[in-house]
Each structure stands twice: as structure tokens, then as C-alpha cells.
Design an enzyme around this catalytic site. Structure first.
Site, short mmCIF file in Angstrom:
data_model
loop_
_atom_site.label_atom_id
_atom_site.label_comp_id
_atom_site.label_asym_id
_atom_site.label_seq_id
_atom_site.Cartn_x
_atom_site.Cartn_y
_atom_site.Cartn_z
N GLY A 124 0.89 2.89 7.21
CA GLY A 124 1.68 1.73 6.90
C GLY A 124 1.12 0.95 5.75
N SER A 125 1.51 -0.31 5.53
CA SER A 125 2.06 -0.49 4.24
C SER A 125 1.99 -1.83 3.53
CB SER A 125 3.49 -0.09 4.29
OG SER A 125 4.08 -0.58 5.43
N ARG A 126 1.75 -2.93 4.18
CA ARG A 126 1.75 -4.18 3.43
C ARG A 126 0.93 -5.24 4.15
NH1 ARG A 126 7.34 -7.27 2.65
NH2 ARG A 126 6.51 -9.32 3.11
N MET A 151 0.84 -1.20 0.00
CA MET A 151 0.00 0.00 0.00
C MET A 151 0.87 1.25 0.00
SD MET A 151 -2.71 -1.19 2.91
CE MET A 151 -1.41 -1.99 3.85
N GLY A 167 5.14 -0.47 8.03
CA GLY A 167 6.27 -0.04 7.22
C GLY A 167 7.09 1.01 7.93
#
Length: 218
Positions: free
Chosen positions: A185-187, A97, A157
Site C-alpha cells: 500500500g500506498s500513501r 508510494m 491503497g
């Protein structure tokens, strides 16, 4: 519509931006400098609002399919050894993301939550190979009577400081509904059975709750 996890941050940001607007307008006489600062404040507010948006998604409920838990881009499709819960080989599909994506996490499949665990950790960039094992993260496993067990892992992240996970053991999970949030954040990693039929490709963009990641092989 904005996600409940962002309500306090949005209110605080709005107060700060309005206060800064008033200060800049009253104390900075240079037109071009005042304009730059005001535009920068407005852009910052828009980014915060966009980050915490929570759009409605139309999930086609289907026990034979796994939908993407988040918006983003597919960055990993590979066979790996999953050692936290399964202790065997699985197909890993990872969705990255960007800060501009919706950061709501949704249940990829309906069923019963049989495992949910939070791990404190580092804040390596989300695409780092060790992020899945060393970053702050949560692991959730949902068991579906048709598809079997599906594991998804929220991974913070470099900018993320808090993962929110609503899934608790024995909860009834409904495909496509809200199961958490990753602040800045991110994944998210998915771990699927080896006989799964993957329906996405690397670098493909997906939408949480709508895009089909995989389906069971009949």
C-alpha cells in the site's frame, strides 16, 4: 535487510518459486515457454524482496524539523480542515508510494505519542480524494515540546490489505525510527501547523527518515 513484516511472505514466496522452478524444469519441454515462465517467477521473487526491503536511514535528529515518514513522491500540499483530531485547519502534505518504494513508515518527529487509532475501510486507489477518509487507515499524533503536535496518517491503497502500526499512546517516538508498515500500500498524509515552513514541492521525491518535509518558523 528485510522488514520483519515480510519474513513469512518472503519464505512462502521462496518455497512456491522453488517448487514451480522444479516443476517447470521437469515437465515443460518447450524451451522458450520454460524460459518465459522461469524468468517470470524470478521477477516475481525479486519484486517481493524489493517490496519488503528495510534500508538503514541516517536521520539528523532535530526538534525543529519534520522528516518524511515514507519514501515516495509528494502529491498534495494544501491547507485543509482536519476533523478527526485537531478540528481545525492544518497544512496537509501527502506522500504517495509506488509498489517499488520502501513501505516502512517512520516517525516524522520525536516526542510523545498522544493519539493512535485504526480505522477499517475501503481500498480505493491512493490518489482518490476520499481515500484519506474512507480507506483502511491509522492516525497517529506525536507531540513535540518545540514543534507542537504532528499528525500522520497511514492510508491503504487498492492493493493494500493490511496496515501495521506500532505506535501506541504514551510511547516515546524517536524521529526516523520504525513506526509501522503498509503491506502493498500506498500513501501517508502529514498534518502540520499553519505556520509551518514547507520545504518540499509537489512531485518532489522524498526519502523516509531523511528528507525534510517542513521546519518550524522561528
Amino acid at each position: 535487510m528485510f522488514h520483519k513484516e515480510g519474513h513469512k511472505i518472503i519464505l512462502f514466496t521462496l518455497i512456491i518459486v522453488v517448487a514451480c522452478f522444479l516443476l517447470v524444469d521437469n515437465f515443460i519441454a518447450i524451451f522458450w515457454l520454460r524460459t518465459i515462465i522461469l524468468v517470470a517467477l524470478l521477477v516475481f521473487l525479486i519484486l517481493i524482496l524489493q517490496f519488503f526491503r528495510n534500508p538503514k536511514r541516517l536521520t539528523q535528529l532535530n526538534d525543529n524539523t519534520v522528516v518524511s515518514p515514507v519514501d515516495g513522491k509528494v502529491v498534495v500540499i494544501e491547507e485543509v480542515f482536519e476533523k478527526e483530531y485537531f478540528n481545525d485547519k492544518r497544512i496537509q502534505v501527502s506522500v504517495f508510494m509506488s509498489p517499488l518504494n520502501v513501505h516502512v513508515t517512520r516517525y516524522p518527529i520525536s516526542g510523545k505519542v498522544v493519539f493512535s487509532k485504526y480505522h477499517p475501510g475501503k481500498y480505493l486507489v491512493a490518489w482518490h480524494p476520499k481515500a484519506s477518509e474512507e480507506n483502511e487507515r491509522t492516525t497517529v499524533v506525536v507531540e513535540n515540546p518545540i514543534y507542537g503536535k504532528v499528525l500522520y496518517r497511514q492510508i491503504a491503497g487498492a492493493l493494500a490489505k493490511r496496515i501495521v502500526n506500532y505506535a501506541t499512546v504514551k510511547d516515546d517516538a524517536k524521529q526516523g525510527t520504525d513506526s509501522g508498515f503498509i503491506k502493498f500500500g500506498s500513501r501517508v498524509d502529514l498534518f502540520l501547523p499553519l505556520d509551518t515552513n514547507i520545504k518540499v514541492k509537489l512531485h518532489q521525491k522524498v526519502r523516509g527518515g531523511e528528507s525534510i518535509i517542513a521546519e518550524i518558523n522561528e
